[in-house]
Write an enzyme that holds these catalytic residues in place. Sequence first.
Site, PDB file in Angstrom:
ATOM      1  N   GLU A 263      28.385  16.549 -13.616  1.00 15.82           N
ATOM      2  CA  GLU A 263      28.199  17.997 -13.525  1.00 15.82           C
ATOM      3  C   GLU A 263      28.224  18.711 -14.867  1.00 15.82           C
ATOM      4  OE1 GLU A 263      30.801  16.150 -12.587  1.00 15.82           O
ATOM      5  OE2 GLU A 263      32.701  17.231 -12.694  1.00 15.82           O
ATOM      6  N   HIS A 287      26.166  18.297  -4.693  1.00 12.04           N
ATOM      7  CA  HIS A 287      27.511  17.984  -5.182  1.00 12.04           C
ATOM      8  C   HIS A 287      27.688  18.451  -6.632  1.00 12.04           C
ATOM      9  CE1 HIS A 287      31.223  15.474  -5.506  1.00 12.04           C
ATOM     10  NE2 HIS A 287      30.844  15.415  -6.777  1.00 12.04           N
ATOM     11  N   GLU A 288      26.776  18.037  -7.484  1.00 13.13           N
ATOM     12  CA  GLU A 288      26.928  18.400  -8.902  1.00 13.13           C
ATOM     13  C   GLU A 288      26.791  19.906  -9.106  1.00 13.13           C
ATOM     14  OE1 GLU A 288      28.242  16.052 -10.292  1.00 13.13           O
ATOM     15  OE2 GLU A 288      27.512  14.372  -9.097  1.00 13.13           O
ATOM     16  N   HIS A 291      29.996  21.711  -8.368  1.00 14.01           N
ATOM     17  CA  HIS A 291      30.979  21.666  -9.456  1.00 14.01           C
ATOM     18  C   HIS A 291      30.884  22.896 -10.360  1.00 14.01           C
ATOM     19  CE1 HIS A 291      33.186  17.919  -9.175  1.00 14.01           C
ATOM     20  NE2 HIS A 291      32.085  17.180  -9.109  1.00 14.01           N
ATOM     21  N   GLU A 310      37.165  17.138  -7.245  1.00 14.63           N
ATOM     22  CA  GLU A 310      36.229  16.403  -6.397  1.00 14.63           C
ATOM     23  C   GLU A 310      36.342  16.727  -4.902  1.00 14.63           C
ATOM     24  OE1 GLU A 310      33.766  15.080  -7.661  1.00 14.63           O
ATOM     25  OE2 GLU A 310      34.383  14.835  -9.751  1.00 14.63           O
ATOM     26  N   ASP A 365      39.890   6.692 -15.291  1.00 14.53           N
ATOM     27  CA  ASP A 365      38.754   6.146 -14.547  1.00 14.53           C
ATOM     28  C   ASP A 365      39.232   5.337 -13.325  1.00 14.53           C
ATOM     29  OD1 ASP A 365      37.091   7.289 -16.413  1.00 14.53           O
ATOM     30  OD2 ASP A 365      36.583   5.427 -17.445  1.00 14.53           O
ATOM     31  N   TYR A 373      37.906  12.324  -3.373  1.00 14.37           N
ATOM     32  CA  TYR A 373      36.693  12.885  -2.780  1.00 14.37           C
ATOM     33  C   TYR A 373      36.854  13.117  -1.279  1.00 14.37           C
ATOM     34  CZ  TYR A 373      34.147  11.602  -7.047  1.00 14.37           C
ATOM     35  OH  TYR A 373      33.715  11.506  -8.337  1.00 14.37           O
TER      36      TYR A 373
HETATM   37  N1  BES Z   1      32.404  14.187 -11.891  1.00 15.19           N
HETATM   38  C1  BES Z   1      31.890  13.107 -11.135  1.00 15.19           C
HETATM   39  C2  BES Z   1      31.593  11.887 -11.958  1.00 15.19           C
HETATM   40  C3  BES Z   1      32.773  11.321 -12.694  1.00 15.19           C
HETATM   41  C4  BES Z   1      34.044  11.324 -12.167  1.00 15.19           C
HETATM   42  C5  BES Z   1      32.583  10.771 -13.938  1.00 15.19           C
HETATM   43  C6  BES Z   1      35.114  10.816 -12.898  1.00 15.19           C
HETATM   44  C7  BES Z   1      33.646  10.243 -14.651  1.00 15.19           C
HETATM   45  C8  BES Z   1      34.915  10.268 -14.137  1.00 15.19           C
HETATM   46  C9  BES Z   1      30.638  13.500 -10.358  1.00 15.19           C
HETATM   47  O1  BES Z   1      30.623  14.824  -9.937  1.00 15.19           O
HETATM   48  C10 BES Z   1      30.594  12.673  -9.121  1.00 15.19           C
HETATM   49  O2  BES Z   1      31.480  12.814  -8.321  1.00 15.19           O
HETATM   50  N2  BES Z   1      29.588  11.824  -8.978  1.00 15.19           N
HETATM   51  C11 BES Z   1      29.423  10.953  -7.831  1.00 15.19           C
HETATM   52  C12 BES Z   1      28.401  11.467  -6.890  1.00 15.19           C
HETATM   53  C13 BES Z   1      28.893  12.339  -5.812  1.00 15.19           C
HETATM   54  C14 BES Z   1      27.746  12.717  -4.879  1.00 15.19           C
HETATM   55  C15 BES Z   1      30.043  11.793  -5.020  1.00 15.19           C
HETATM   56  C16 BES Z   1      28.907   9.637  -8.341  1.00 15.19           C
HETATM   57  O3  BES Z   1      28.632   9.514  -9.524  1.00 15.19           O
HETATM   58  O4  BES Z   1      28.772   8.714  -7.539  1.00 15.19           O
HETATM   59 ZN    ZN Z   2      32.013  15.211  -8.405  1.00 14.06          ZN
END
Ligand code: BES
Ligand code: ZN
Length: 583
Positions: A263, A287-288, A291, A310, A365, A373
């Site tokens: 995002e 989703h993005e 954010h 999330e 991470d 989520y």
């Molecule tokens: N912010 C996250 C990606 C992220 C989280 C990067 C933690 C690094 C550390 C992003 O908004 C996200 O949640 N992406 C998901 C997709 C979403 C539709 C659930 C993904 O990348 O799968």
């Molecule tokens: Zn996210």
Amino acid sequence: MLHDVHSYSTPDAARVRHLNLELRVNFERRILIGTATWSLAGPAKSPLVLDTKDLQIHSVAAVDANGERMLEWKLGPADPILGAPLTIQLPPGVDRVRVRYDTAPNASALQWLQPEQTAGKKFPFLFTQSEAIHARSFIPCQDTPSVRITYAAHIHTPETLVAVMGAEADQGLLRAHNGDYRFHMVEPIPSYLIALAVGDLEFRSIGRRTGVWAEPVVVDRAAREFEDMEKMVEAAERIYGPYRWGRYDVLVLPPSFPFGGMENPRLTFATPTILAGDKSLVSLIAHELAHSWSGNLVTNATWGDFWLNEGVTVYLERRIVGEIYGGEREDMEAVLGRQELEKEMASLPAQDQLLKINLAGRNPDDGVTSVPYEKGYLFLRTIAEQVGRDRFDEFLRGYFDHFAFRSITTEEAIAYMRKAGILRPSIPVEEWLTQPGIPSSAFRPASDLLAKVDAVAAQWHGEQLAGAGKWSTQQWLRFLRMLPASLTAAQMAQLDQRYHFTRTGNDEILAQWLEMSVARHYTPAAPELERFLMTVGRQKYLKPLYEALAKTPEGKQFARKVYARARPGYHPIAQTTVDRILR
Ligand code: BES
Ligand code: ZN
């Protein structure tokens, strides 16, 4: 006084406020040559501590109207997760500090791509991924989501390439050709939202303030897939208040992008695996976009509060999807989300099943599971079901206004919910936040469309699937997930002949199918599995595929063989993930 265990910085003593960034992008050496000039907020108490990771620091100077004056600095010992603190002695009155540095070729925020790894195959590509704590590997910064900054950036690229950032471009949306790009971000953001990409990029407008950037051979397909973006922004604004960031564009990256989406403000970074051709995977864009309220506007103060980013975002995402594509799609995605959560939670240690998670000594991470989520979503949805959807929307709108451009803890969010009177006594708040599992009183999403599919999957014995001609992606996903564990390779072959899963253009369905193929030893899918692992770097797919392979000796051997060739093409973050599975 908030303590972020993932940052060495001490913002209560000396805090940064504005960044002037200059970067030279060197594809030959795979490094950025940087100058970061920090303006400090208010009176600062020496020393100033910045986070760094694998940076080579050349000099640190105080800057004022008369020029530069060298400062005393020291780089502390490097921790494998946190990197090293850069401690700078601040003489009285100093309010601007300039750091000259180079990044390392293996900087964890950067992925340098060879031309063969791009869609066009002609030009190299670079992109950053700062969340959660990787920004420090390309900018010395106070790398905690509790510190917000504004910035201006000057990027020098090779002449044929285009630079884009999650910021406003001084050159506008036109593709300039002189390798000289300037950006500014006037809304205060946390460091994990600083983002840059450099490649052979083109822009297509979608709506008044929406559009898409991608490589020339991808950009039209992307613009078609995302044609509802402007409507999504409008729907979100109607429910949750003004979009406060100006433009909303999406950058489609090469397939090695380790996430589905990121995002970055004004410019979501997205995987090309959502380009299914039928808009069936665009909830990721919702989703993005969401954010822009939950996360970018109201931000988790620490990575232990990640569910605030999330969980709230998944709630908004599904509301937006419901508005644009209807309640049935919203319900299906909620059911699939809960299924995912229950499946993953079965193998997660209790400490990782909590919404408020303790990540001290761990890489943030590691906290990225479906718990923040989908458990976060269920918590909010349970409340919304009790107080009514409209009242809950209204509450959220007030929450975004109240905390706009601030970073907050779980405790602050809960206190605000209590004050708003939306937490009925029947909601076991402590259990939601601090206990493993899903509270028994949690909302249970249901979908008639998926229930139909469940019935078919449970009784399938090789016959034609009734009604499948009209099934959506979500229904197919559910069907595959609900097939009995006893399914044989011969039955897999039968399914493949009729429905061509191995050749599907939908990567979400393909990944699900390939995972099943590994578990059921359906070997005709092996070449496609190999191709997929060689090109796609999205961790959401890599993880289950490599995990499934690692379960048998033959599978592990195959995985190791493919990975030996695939690894150099994966992002450093994804490499770490797969290394752990195959070690
Ligand atoms: N912010 C996250 C990606 C992220 C989280 C990067 C933690 C690094 C550390 C992003 O908004 C996200 O949640 N992406 C998901 C997709 C979403 C539709 C659930 C993904 O990348 O799968
Ligand atoms: Zn996210």
